[in-house]
Design an enzyme around this catalytic site. Structure first.
Site, PDB file in Angstrom:
ATOM      1  N   ASP C 200       1.432  -1.168   0.151  1.00 33.74           N
ATOM      2  CA  ASP C 200      -0.139   0.048  -0.267  1.00 33.74           C
ATOM      3  C   ASP C 200       1.084   1.229  -0.192  1.00 33.74           C
ATOM      4  O   ASP C 200       1.774   0.796   0.543  1.00 33.74           O
ATOM      5  CB  ASP C 200      -0.895  -0.038   1.449  1.00 33.74           C
ATOM      6  CG  ASP C 200      -2.368   1.024   1.418  1.00 33.74           C
ATOM      7  OD1 ASP C 200      -3.074   0.686   0.955  1.00 33.74           O
ATOM      8  OD2 ASP C 200      -1.686   2.282   1.086  1.00 33.74           O
ATOM      9  N   ASN C 208      -2.805  13.078  -3.069  1.00 37.62           N
ATOM     10  CA  ASN C 208      -3.883  13.396  -3.696  1.00 37.62           C
ATOM     11  C   ASN C 208      -4.044  14.798  -2.765  1.00 37.62           C
ATOM     12  O   ASN C 208      -3.973  15.889  -3.978  1.00 37.62           O
ATOM     13  CB  ASN C 208      -4.921  12.916  -3.430  1.00 37.62           C
ATOM     14  CG  ASN C 208      -4.833  11.672  -4.318  1.00 37.62           C
ATOM     15  OD1 ASN C 208      -4.058  11.374  -5.621  1.00 37.62           O
ATOM     16  ND2 ASN C 208      -5.281  10.027  -4.793  1.00 37.62           N
ATOM     17  N   ASP C 217      -2.069   9.826  -9.789  1.00 39.04           N
ATOM     18  CA  ASP C 217      -2.348   8.450 -10.890  1.00 39.04           C
ATOM     19  C   ASP C 217      -0.747   8.763 -11.773  1.00 39.04           C
ATOM     20  O   ASP C 217      -0.646   7.455 -12.006  1.00 39.04           O
ATOM     21  CB  ASP C 217      -3.295   9.170 -12.134  1.00 39.04           C
ATOM     22  CG  ASP C 217      -4.574   9.217 -11.705  1.00 39.04           C
ATOM     23  OD1 ASP C 217      -4.820   8.269 -10.751  1.00 39.04           O
ATOM     24  OD2 ASP C 217      -5.331   9.840 -12.356  1.00 39.04           O
ATOM     25  N   GLU C 244      -4.407   2.765  -3.758  1.00 41.20           N
ATOM     26  CA  GLU C 244      -3.160   2.857  -3.799  1.00 41.20           C
ATOM     27  C   GLU C 244      -3.104   0.584  -3.350  1.00 41.20           C
ATOM     28  O   GLU C 244      -1.613   1.084  -3.429  1.00 41.20           O
ATOM     29  CB  GLU C 244      -2.516   3.435  -3.650  1.00 41.20           C
ATOM     30  CG  GLU C 244      -3.282   3.648  -1.502  1.00 41.20           C
ATOM     31  CD  GLU C 244      -4.552   3.730  -1.370  1.00 41.20           C
ATOM     32  OE1 GLU C 244      -5.230   3.899  -2.175  1.00 41.20           O
ATOM     33  OE2 GLU C 244      -4.706   4.278  -0.385  1.00 41.20           O
TER      34      GLU C 244
END
Lengths: 127, 203, 347
Positions: C200, C208, C217, C244
């Site tokens: 992860d 983000n 992304d 993720e």
């Protein structure tokens, strides 16, 4: 050995200086009076043949520029009397077949006393 | 003194060309078609100079077959090629044999064999011409991102000198450029050169 | 190999050492043939005897070539000759040679049946008397072929688009579910190890928020690329488990191998040096990794195994992030806890 004492001219075509040296040494050991000319490429060989017209020629295949079998083909088309031995480590059937079709003798590399003897035997045999 | 004389390079190139010729003959027996394999040149590098550019291997991923050999001198012999092209060739070779395609486990082993044929041919030619006996491990195949593979090779073998041979291989309609590398210590290189000098002086 | 007595008759010497050696090679589940430089057979183990239908008594001291009515394949003869002459080992891959020797699946009923798929390794053996011998090792390639065929039919059934994550190019969850079920039951059935990595991206939501979704992304794409660069076997593939979170199945990898891979993955992502201003563990982007390894002969089902991987990842997240936590062989029935996490310190 009817030709033993006659002086012949041999053209050695090979891009490797070491290979040329070896062929020269083995040939001169047997025929010390022969005249040896060397060429490092097929193109150089074609020029020399026009100038000096040797009796015999040893021809490597893998060389920069025109490859040996092509050079041999051109030489034999112009001077069918020259005897050509094609030296190559690549013993694939296609190469041997092409050599035979040209009327040349295929000899497997590496250059050794034995492989040079095979070429000499072909040179000195009756046509 | 880590440079090679013109005559030493010439002798090495000829040795490897003879090896290449033998490898081509063996490969052509397998594929039943003409195989062209040549070694245009041999160069000596420091391992720090090795990268994808010096090797002209511009591909994101490389495949490598490696054999360690020992004898009068020791070296790691390695065949490197761009993975994608090598796979195409192996696929063709496999197809001409058994009519199968795209089976990963086959590929690994087939790549090992392809490398084994080329490396053994070069080693045996060296053994013949220089009149010596070499022992070798079995080949190992690995594949990965280009910089990772190169870094790994250099760090693992920890040999300062690398003899690089560029090779061109054509099978049927496919063409592959690769590299053969011999990773040597400087004492092993000196021993190799001593054998070559002895060979040249014997002509 | 060093303990083999030098004498030629070692294969059947009455010595204890010879007897043990004989028992060993007769117990080996692959074929062993030892021939001398003339091709005379000095060793013919049980496996070869069974699969060729030729007992050792009939084979020993005979020539390999004369033993088989159809003779030997040219490629095999060349290989043998080359090994004896140059003393360099040779591989005859199954892909390029298929079945060089007349060996058959058991029971060997008649010679009409299809030959066994083989992989062959020929190595030179030099005795202390400088005799040159050749050891021929034959393994049955049928099993690995079957496995590859199954995997191949899988990947054909699931077309490339249906199993790929459009953003990162990794395999998607659907692929993971199918592949994991297949690999887990294979590990159980064949009693072989299997490791599963769950990882992860640390503080991805913060990333983000700080840098925007398009940047997020891009990060995922870079992470997948970094992960892929560390996986060298065709069977090890990166799958996007969700958001993720990524999962990697490592077939045939035990706890040691799995741990090494996991650590390499962690280092590779950290090595991308993607600045991450809101991470509290580093100034750049990192990942947390949980890994679980299946050890043969333990009771554990697929669900429990998957939960254990999750638990290991959870432990990594709560144990400081940018680290690897490892669990070996969860036992089913017990709650899947991370009792003894083997933490690798972050760099």
């Amino acid at each position: 050995m009817p030709h033993r004492n006659s002086i012949k001219t041999l053209l050695i075509v090979d891009d490797s200086r070491v290979s040329r040296m070896m062929i020269r040494t083995f040939v001169l050991a047997k025929y010390p009076q022969w005249i040896i000319i060397e060429a490092a490429s097929g193109n150089e060989a074609l020029e020399i043949v026009d100038r000096d017209t040797p009796n015999y020629c040893t021809m490597d295949i893998n060389m920069p520029g025109i490859i040996g079998t092509d050079a041999a083909e051109q030489i034999l088309a112009k001077y069918p009397g020259i005897r050509v031995a094609i030296f190559s480590s690549n013993i694939q059937q296609s190469h041997q077949t092409r050599a035979a079709a040209l009327g040349a003798r295929f000899v497997a590399k590496p250059v050794t006393e034995n492989s040079v003897a095979q070429a000499l035997e072909f040179f000195e045999s009756n046509p | 003194m880590n440079s090679l004389s013109e005559l030493q390079l010439d002798a090495l190139t000829e040795i490897f060309n003879i090896g290449a010729g033998r490898a081509a003959s063996s490969l052509s027996e397998i594929v039943g078609d003409e195989v062209k394999l040549s070694v245009p040149c041999v160069q000596l590098y420091q391992s720090s100079e090795i990268n994808a550019d010096t090797l002209s291997l511009n591909s994101p991923r490389l495949g490598a077959v490696r054999q360690h050999f020992s004898g009068p001198f020791n070296a790691d012999a390695m065949l490197l090629f761009t993975e994608e092209r090598a796979m195409e060739i192996v696929h063709d070779m496999m197809a001409s044999q058994v009519g199968i395609e795209d089976v990963a486990e086959y590929e690994q082993e087939a790549m090992c064999e392809l490398g084994n044929i080329i490396l053994n041919a070069c080693l045996s030619s060296m053994a013949d011409m220089l009149d010596l006996t070499l022992n070798s491990s079995l080949p190992v195949y690995f594949v990965g991102a280009t910089d990772v593979v190169l870094r790994q090779i250099i760090s693992e073998t920890n040999q300062p000198l690398i003899l690089v041979l560029h090779i061109d291989l054509s099978i049927e309609k496919r063409h592959l450029q690769g590299c053969l590398m011999f990773l040597l210590s400087s004492s092993s290189l000196q021993k190799l050169l001593a054998h070559i000098d002895r060979f040249i002086s014997g002509i | 190999m060093n303990s083999i007595p030098a004498k030629n008759e070692f294969a059947f010497s009455g010595e204890i050492g010879g007897k043990i050696a004989e028992n060993i090679w007769d117990s080996i589940k692959s074929g062993l043939i030892l021939v001398d430089s003339e091709g005379k057979i000095l060793l013919w183990n049980d496996w070869i005897a069974q699969h060729s239908g030729i007992p050792a008594e009939s084979a020993l001291n005979h020539f390999l070539g004369s033993l088989f009515p159809d003779g030997l394949a040219a490629s095999f003869k060349n290989a043998l000759r080359n090994v004896l002459h140059y003393k360099l080992p040779i591989i005859l891959s199954n892909a390029l040679h298929r079945s060089p020797l007349p060996l058959y699946p058991l029971p060997v009923a008649h010679r009409k049946q299809d030959r066994m798929q083989q992989s062959i390794i020929i190595t030179p053996i030099v005795t202390s008397e400088k005799k040159r011998l050749c050891l021929i090792q034959v393994t049955d390639a049928t099993l690995s072929i079957k496995r590859e065929r199954v995997l191949k039919s899988y990947s054909e059934r699931l077309s490339k688009a249906a199993i790929t994550d459009a953003l990162t190019g990794a395999y998607n969850r659907r692929f993971f579910d199918e592949r994991f079920t297949a690999e887990f039951s294979r590990a159980q059935r064949q009693n072989i190890p299997l490791s599963l990595i769950m990882l992860d991206v640390d503080f991805f939501k913060d990333y983000n928020d700080r840098y925007g979704h398009p940047a997020g992304d891009k990060v995922l794409i870079s992470v997948v690329k970094a992960l892929k660069s560390q996986l060298h076997r065709p069977t090890d593939v990166v799958t996007r488990y969700g958001g993720e979170e990524f999962a990697i199945i490592l077939p045939d990898s035990g706890s040691e191998g799995g741990r090494i891979v996991a650590e390499k993955l962690r280092v590779a992502v950290s090595g991308l040096n993607i600045p991450h201003g809101t991470s509290t563990v580093a100034d750049h982007l990192t990942i947390s990794i949980g890994i679980v390894s299946y050890q043969p002969d333990t009771s554990c089902n697929a669900t429990c195994f998957l939960e254990a991987a999750d638990a290991a990842l959870y432990s990594a997240k709560h144990g400081g992030r940018n680290c690897v936590r490892h669990l070996v062989t969860p036992e089913c029935g017990k709650p899947c806890q991370v009792d003894t996490p083997q933490a690798d310190s972050p760099d």
